[in-house]
Motif scaffolding. Structure first.
Motif, PDB file in Angstrom:
ATOM      1  N   LYS A  47      19.614  67.412 -13.146  1.00 34.88           N
ATOM      2  CA  LYS A  47      18.773  66.808 -12.117  1.00 34.88           C
ATOM      3  C   LYS A  47      19.350  67.063 -10.722  1.00 34.88           C
ATOM      4  N   ALA A  48      20.661  66.959 -10.596  1.00 30.06           N
ATOM      5  CA  ALA A  48      21.304  67.203  -9.301  1.00 30.06           C
ATOM      6  C   ALA A  48      21.199  68.677  -8.914  1.00 30.06           C
ATOM      7  N   LEU A  49      21.318  69.571  -9.891  1.00 31.46           N
ATOM      8  CA  LEU A  49      21.163  71.007  -9.597  1.00 31.46           C
ATOM      9  C   LEU A  49      19.771  71.313  -9.061  1.00 31.46           C
ATOM     10  N   LEU A  50      18.773  70.627  -9.569  1.00 29.32           N
ATOM     11  CA  LEU A  50      17.395  70.863  -9.142  1.00 29.32           C
ATOM     12  C   LEU A  50      17.039  70.124  -7.854  1.00 29.32           C
ATOM     13  N   SER A  51      17.954  69.323  -7.353  1.00 26.80           N
ATOM     14  CA  SER A  51      17.700  68.541  -6.146  1.00 26.80           C
ATOM     15  C   SER A  51      17.881  69.413  -4.899  1.00 26.80           C
ATOM     16  N   ARG A  52      17.714  68.774  -3.784  1.00 24.87           N
ATOM     17  CA  ARG A  52      17.897  69.459  -2.503  1.00 24.87           C
ATOM     18  C   ARG A  52      19.320  69.319  -1.961  1.00 24.87           C
ATOM     19  N   ALA A  53      20.254  69.007  -2.828  1.00 27.91           N
ATOM     20  CA  ALA A  53      21.652  68.850  -2.394  1.00 27.91           C
ATOM     21  C   ALA A  53      22.100  70.116  -1.670  1.00 27.91           C
ATOM     22  N   GLU A  54      22.743  69.933  -0.543  1.00 30.05           N
ATOM     23  CA  GLU A  54      23.213  71.086   0.224  1.00 30.05           C
ATOM     24  C   GLU A  54      24.376  71.783  -0.466  1.00 30.05           C
ATOM     25  N   ARG A  55      25.277  71.002  -1.005  1.00 30.77           N
ATOM     26  CA  ARG A  55      26.464  71.572  -1.660  1.00 30.77           C
ATOM     27  C   ARG A  55      26.273  71.475  -3.162  1.00 30.77           C
ATOM     28  N   LYS A  56      26.210  72.615  -3.821  1.00 29.92           N
ATOM     29  CA  LYS A  56      25.974  72.650  -5.265  1.00 29.92           C
ATOM     30  C   LYS A  56      27.286  72.783  -6.033  1.00 29.92           C
ATOM     31  N   ASN A  57      28.322  72.102  -5.548  1.00 29.59           N
ATOM     32  CA  ASN A  57      29.567  72.018  -6.300  1.00 29.59           C
ATOM     33  C   ASN A  57      29.645  70.630  -6.937  1.00 29.59           C
ATOM     34  N   THR A  58      30.687  70.367  -7.713  1.00 34.84           N
ATOM     35  CA  THR A  58      30.728  69.087  -8.435  1.00 34.84           C
ATOM     36  C   THR A  58      30.749  67.885  -7.482  1.00 34.84           C
ATOM     37  N   TRP A  59      31.388  68.022  -6.323  1.00 35.99           N
ATOM     38  CA  TRP A  59      31.399  66.902  -5.372  1.00 35.99           C
ATOM     39  C   TRP A  59      30.005  66.659  -4.816  1.00 35.99           C
ATOM     40  N   GLY A  60      29.365  67.702  -4.333  1.00 34.77           N
ATOM     41  CA  GLY A  60      28.033  67.556  -3.750  1.00 34.77           C
ATOM     42  C   GLY A  60      27.008  67.078  -4.767  1.00 34.77           C
ATOM     43  N   LEU A  61      27.083  67.628  -5.975  1.00 36.32           N
ATOM     44  CA  LEU A  61      26.138  67.216  -7.017  1.00 36.32           C
ATOM     45  C   LEU A  61      26.390  65.784  -7.467  1.00 36.32           C
ATOM     46  N   SER A  62      27.648  65.394  -7.513  1.00 34.79           N
ATOM     47  CA  SER A  62      27.977  64.005  -7.878  1.00 34.79           C
ATOM     48  C   SER A  62      27.418  63.034  -6.850  1.00 34.79           C
ATOM     49  N   GLN A  63      27.577  63.376  -5.587  1.00 35.06           N
ATOM     50  CA  GLN A  63      27.019  62.517  -4.539  1.00 35.06           C
ATOM     51  C   GLN A  63      25.505  62.423  -4.669  1.00 35.06           C
ATOM     52  N   GLU A  64      24.860  63.553  -4.947  1.00 30.90           N
ATOM     53  CA  GLU A  64      23.405  63.564  -5.124  1.00 30.90           C
ATOM     54  C   GLU A  64      22.996  62.684  -6.306  1.00 30.90           C
ATOM     55  N   ALA A  65      23.832  62.654  -7.354  1.00 31.28           N
ATOM     56  CA  ALA A  65      23.541  61.863  -8.550  1.00 31.28           C
ATOM     57  C   ALA A  65      23.933  60.395  -8.379  1.00 31.28           C
ATOM     58  N   GLY A  66      24.486  60.042  -7.223  1.00 28.54           N
ATOM     59  CA  GLY A  66      24.852  58.655  -6.956  1.00 28.54           C
ATOM     60  C   GLY A  66      26.195  58.241  -7.528  1.00 28.54           C
ATOM     61  N   LYS A  67      27.039  59.214  -7.792  1.00 31.20           N
ATOM     62  CA  LYS A  67      28.361  58.919  -8.343  1.00 31.20           C
ATOM     63  C   LYS A  67      29.392  59.016  -7.228  1.00 31.20           C
ATOM     64  N   GLU A  68      30.463  58.230  -7.353  1.00 28.68           N
ATOM     65  CA  GLU A  68      31.488  58.209  -6.313  1.00 28.68           C
ATOM     66  C   GLU A  68      32.414  59.418  -6.384  1.00 28.68           C
ATOM     67  N   ALA A  69      32.616  59.933  -7.581  1.00 30.46           N
ATOM     68  CA  ALA A  69      33.554  61.037  -7.769  1.00 30.46           C
ATOM     69  C   ALA A  69      32.967  62.034  -8.772  1.00 30.46           C
ATOM     70  N   PRO A  70      33.462  63.255  -8.764  1.00 34.45           N
ATOM     71  CA  PRO A  70      32.880  64.303  -9.615  1.00 34.45           C
ATOM     72  C   PRO A  70      33.447  64.371 -11.020  1.00 34.45           C
ATOM     73  N   TYR A  71      34.214  63.389 -11.425  1.00 34.40           N
ATOM     74  CA  TYR A  71      34.967  63.507 -12.679  1.00 34.40           C
ATOM     75  C   TYR A  71      34.084  63.697 -13.911  1.00 34.40           C
TER      76      TYR A  71
END
Length: 92
Positions: A47-71
């Motif tokens: 879902k985060a990959l398909l979003s408009r997140a600017e940064r498609k790395n684990t940090w950016g995708l985690s933020q898009e998914a509403g998570k505090e960290a990319p773990y």
């Protein structure tokens, strides 16, 4: 005004169709994971990959998914137990 309302209606219908397809995809993925947490992380990741997140790395995708960290995403990509070959074969 009527043309704008029709366009908005079409966009809503398209969004509902896409949301339903995304839900079907996440349901299809479920048997490919041994643990519920890995499946949930995979669903959020897609879902985060398909979003408009600017940064498609684990940090950016985690933020898009509403998570505090990319773990969770890092664990999914690096250590989670799932069979990539089976997923690939099921797609083909």
């Amino acid at each position: 005004m009527a043309a704008q309302a029709a366009t908005q209606f079409e966009e809503v219908v398209l969004l509902e169709k896409l949301s339903a397809e995304l839900e079907r995809l996440t349901e299809w993925m479920e048997p490919h994971f041994r643990r519920r947490e890995a499946h949930e992380a995979a669903s959020s990741y897609v879902k985060a990959l398909l979003s408009r997140a600017e940064r498609k790395n684990t940090w950016g995708l985690s933020q898009e998914a509403g998570k505090e960290a990319p773990y969770a995403f890092q664990h999914l990509l690096l250590r989670a137990s799932w069979d990539e070959s089976t997923v690939r074969d099921d797609v083909l």
